[in-house]
Design an enzyme around this catalytic site. Sequence first.
Site: not given
Lengths: 340, 340, 340, 340
Positions: D145-149
């Site tokens: 996921g974007c936030y996760a990355t």
Amino acid sequence: MKVSIVGITGYSGLELVKILNNHKKVELVSIHATKEVGRRLSDVYPYLAGVCDLKIEDFDAQEIIEKADLVFFATPSGVASSLAEEFVQADFPIIDLSGDHRLPADVYQEWYKKSPAKKMILNKFTYALSEYTDVKGKKFIANPGCYATATELALIPLVAAGLIETDSIIVDAKSGLTGAGKALSESSHFVNVHDNYMTYKLNHHQHIPEIVQTLQAFDADMPEIQFSTSLLPVNRGIMATVYCKLKKDVAVSDIASAFAKAYDDKPFVRVQENLPELHNVIGSNFTDIGFAYNEKTNVMTVISVIDNLLKGASGQAVQNLNLMQGWDETEGLHMTPSYL
Amino acid sequence: MKVSIVGITGYSGLELVKILNNHKKVELVSIHATKEVGRRLSDVYPYLAGVCDLKIEDFDAQEIIEKADLVFFATPSGVASSLAEEFVQADFPIIDLSGDHRLPADVYQEWYKKSPAKKMILNKFTYALSEYTDVKGKKFIANPGCYATATELALIPLVAAGLIETDSIIVDAKSGLTGAGKALSESSHFVNVHDNYMTYKLNHHQHIPEIVQTLQAFDADMPEIQFSTSLLPVNRGIMATVYCKLKKDVAVSDIASAFAKAYDDKPFVRVQENLPELHNVIGSNFTDIGFAYNEKTNVMTVISVIDNLLKGASGQAVQNLNLMQGWDETEGLHMTPSYL
Amino acid sequence: MKVSIVGITGYSGLELVKILNNHKKVELVSIHATKEVGRRLSDVYPYLAGVCDLKIEDFDAQEIIEKADLVFFATPSGVASSLAEEFVQADFPIIDLSGDHRLPADVYQEWYKKSPAKKMILNKFTYALSEYTDVKGKKFIANPGCYATATELALIPLVAAGLIETDSIIVDAKSGLTGAGKALSESSHFVNVHDNYMTYKLNHHQHIPEIVQTLQAFDADMPEIQFSTSLLPVNRGIMATVYCKLKKDVAVSDIASAFAKAYDDKPFVRVQENLPELHNVIGSNFTDIGFAYNEKTNVMTVISVIDNLLKGASGQAVQNLNLMQGWDETEGLHMTPSYL
Amino acid sequence: MKVSIVGITGYSGLELVKILNNHKKVELVSIHATKEVGRRLSDVYPYLAGVCDLKIEDFDAQEIIEKADLVFFATPSGVASSLAEEFVQADFPIIDLSGDHRLPADVYQEWYKKSPAKKMILNKFTYALSEYTDVKGKKFIANPGCYATATELALIPLVAAGLIETDSIIVDAKSGLTGAGKALSESSHFVNVHDNYMTYKLNHHQHIPEIVQTLQAFDADMPEIQFSTSLLPVNRGIMATVYCKLKKDVAVSDIASAFAKAYDDKPFVRVQENLPELHNVIGSNFTDIGFAYNEKTNVMTVISVIDNLLKGASGQAVQNLNLMQGWDETEGLHMTPSYL
């Protein structure tokens, strides 16, 4: 081919770096500026880390002539005119992105309020709107202005074919802030631009004579045009909204044919069925053109959009380079519009 | 005076709440909508906590007639036409902010693509551009459209005095997103608006016949006008850029005189020496007008800016209320432009 | 009451003009600046035409003392400290919106890197967070900083009641560009702010000691706090996002009670059920506060939003004036948030 | 290699088209969606004229399996889980950009509130953060996921080296609007986003378990983390601001070493000397990371920025494809940040 850029810290210099980084036939060998000399470009602009780590150098014509095969001038108006002579005398190729070599000396002086280049230098330069000028083998290129590019691409097919009343032309053009350059001023302060919209240089913008001169090459009777410029609260993009009355017996299909004939084989001009939106071209070298006719008023509205830093500056400069060299016109320019 | 608002959850309804909250002669007694019925307005819109804690009610004409002295319709087009009749028959005052009572039935149907109000109802309404219409004692007011207000205030002085070639008029108008209302659509999604600029409803905007009709009251020979509308990536504000050719022997000073004569005694129209910028009026009921003449093309550019939700909707509605009642025209409308 | 403003061309000076224009008990009698002296304020800022047509004057303490009853300093830091002495010696009331009279001399010098005011002058000033400081009858007011106001209003109820682990406090605060003032700089150029988000002065913002000092008045053991500041691409507004761990056995209901107790009778602080959004307070003097607890991490998140130019500067200055004079605290401050 | 994209009309599908258009080893052979089936992609999205003129097709697993060598799922959560099985059973490679194959079934159901994929399908997928996961030869990739990355790349080096107090971690993350996808909602309406800043899904964002699960692979004792997400009024970009306390005796140089060791040989992670700004990575696949330590509070602030649609979605998906195939990791990903 080895190239140098003079005026690296301005917006069009920085955009050239990005384009050339993905250009297969060109190597950027030196970058020049009056500020930040001695620092790596990527130290001044961390977004370029790993993209361009060259050191910024002072301007030195002889060094460029020795090191490179062509120089881009991405300098503010009034600079290239004083620096170009040494290159011209050495017959060393120049692509000038500034306005210094686009107009006759007297016209330049009137509109730019600066000393013009020498006439013998001016005479060497070719004003090169990529879609219309044959630059194969040329050595000294005056790259068109941003507003001028958007407006000329919209009007030339109609003027050349004699389809419109040329004294009815009104251009309402709008640009994002990068068009105004990096200089700090009240009018570039965030708070004065955001949530605002303002018209500036009305009837006085220096691209007016450039547009009229270009159109006159297609219709010698071309009169002055009404041209306004406004600031959009965005970073990039120009929309030129062109209004003009059709000549008697001209049909909308004639307009469509004229645009098709002009641009069907041009990779960077896309004639659209619907009116183009600004974000459809940002980040790319495309010009999108659309039009709509009002029967009640006999007014044809033509809308032309470009990215002012690409097709309006650095993109077209590289397109001109490709054409000068006889390379694929699109080399290095495969950027898709960002849209999102 | 007690008033009710129908259509409270739309943008112009919400702006009315803000204005009336600081109006000394008016008390807001009920607010009506089809959504969120039963909830406090300040629960739905926490920014209004402590400003308006009324509960949203279903529409009920009889209840409004009993409770209030006047009703504002801040509804989408097509709604007021079906709800107004009961009030008209009871001779109960209405200020309608929508387009439902501005145009003849056939013109309305052509441009709005909706069923028009009955003619006997339409006949009761007065189209009221505050600076030009005497509404003292009137009961049924059709409040002008936002684009129409900006354009008419720019053009009436010139048309009325016969200073311009009316078949040369071209209006390039731009609006912020609140002009398009709260409805969810592709074209109101943030990502499609931000960093974009697009022209819409070209030659088809429903304010065109309203403008032409108004101008024809000042010049019976007034032809159709060329009118374009575009979306600016801002929340509020309209700029109408008007281009027109001057009649023979008309001087710029005649234009200045016409504007001075029209607006020197009008508290909400400010004729400016320089071209007005959008942020100079946002948050206020002002209209700022400026102009510049191009001798080379004989084109006069007139720029008019308003806040579309205030002078273009709720502000002018309250201005009309003040004038209807014979109160100070500026009561409740002392908002200074936000500017910053 | 007659007042003067020193530093009229800055953002907080301009906002004072707007507020005082609708204040029933105050007349603005003179405005002072170092630039644009001799011009009408409305000529420099056309948005103020008809709102304030006073001429800008050079600073002259004696003239202000003769003409007015109180002076607002809306000057950059480092200016009021050098100009205030003459007024203090004349026992003439001052409200200073700058940071010059908020901190002990040594702390000021450390964080502002400027010469501090004299201690005997500093001793006369009262730091006045309107909701907590009794200023009735005071003459010399140090108005709080914008970030400090948002943060202190969020933290004081929790610190005062001993509900949180004070060494766990982390504040991630964000501000619009007006917070940085009018100065032209790379970091205020539109192109560098728009579509960007950047953290600045991390661990070094000059409001940090102001916040710690204020909190220590409620808890003598209050340690340093972690505080970051970032620039939002908007003109106005601050959100302070405060993270802190709850002390053992503290329940969420204790937090709610603390906020209710602190603010239920305060007209400009609205404790919200949901997390407040920035646009809910812009254009008003409100502070909106909301909070949410995470059981898994024992972290309470408190969000506080203000308009940095109003509650964070000029609005609170007028609120303090009202309280000093014993007037209605809300006089002149009935602005509803713009929201749209 | 021939690839198909399922979910072409979403933002990450559209970005994949742009990237693959400049990828030398990949040919896009079919595009699938539930809307606009039968139309050319460039008719629906004119900005893609000349870039991708494929027709949009209905989803048909067998056809994809016959025509292509790999399929990208760029679908909303809850879709890939139901469509992937047919491909898995045929041992046909998948890169899933959605959240459907990142978490154990029970965790997915708790956080996504949707039916999870079957466990036997989930077991086949590898969660692939390109800088940390060896995907050479893998067939089924769950793209992060974007936030996760952004968050994981900032924290892994510190967690893996045991340098920080893991129970002190607080992440204040902000994203542009494309992160919320194309769906029309109140919270994506321009007027609600522009000039606003709001926190959403506080303590409930579905990327939280993904982050914790990833960090636990580097520190089995990793507890829950405090994580907030807010909407920036921009189209693209995520900044994750990470606060954490250093363990005893850990020096700032240890932090610097950990980052250098982790990323010196990684082409898409640039460890910066100064705090990175959002616009330094927009338009590119880069992650920029910077950090600063506060001695007074023992808090290390780490800032990580990415383009949520590139490194946070489609860019990393192609990076993973390159790594799966053993190609140059940067193929097709030479986009320079737009910056201006």
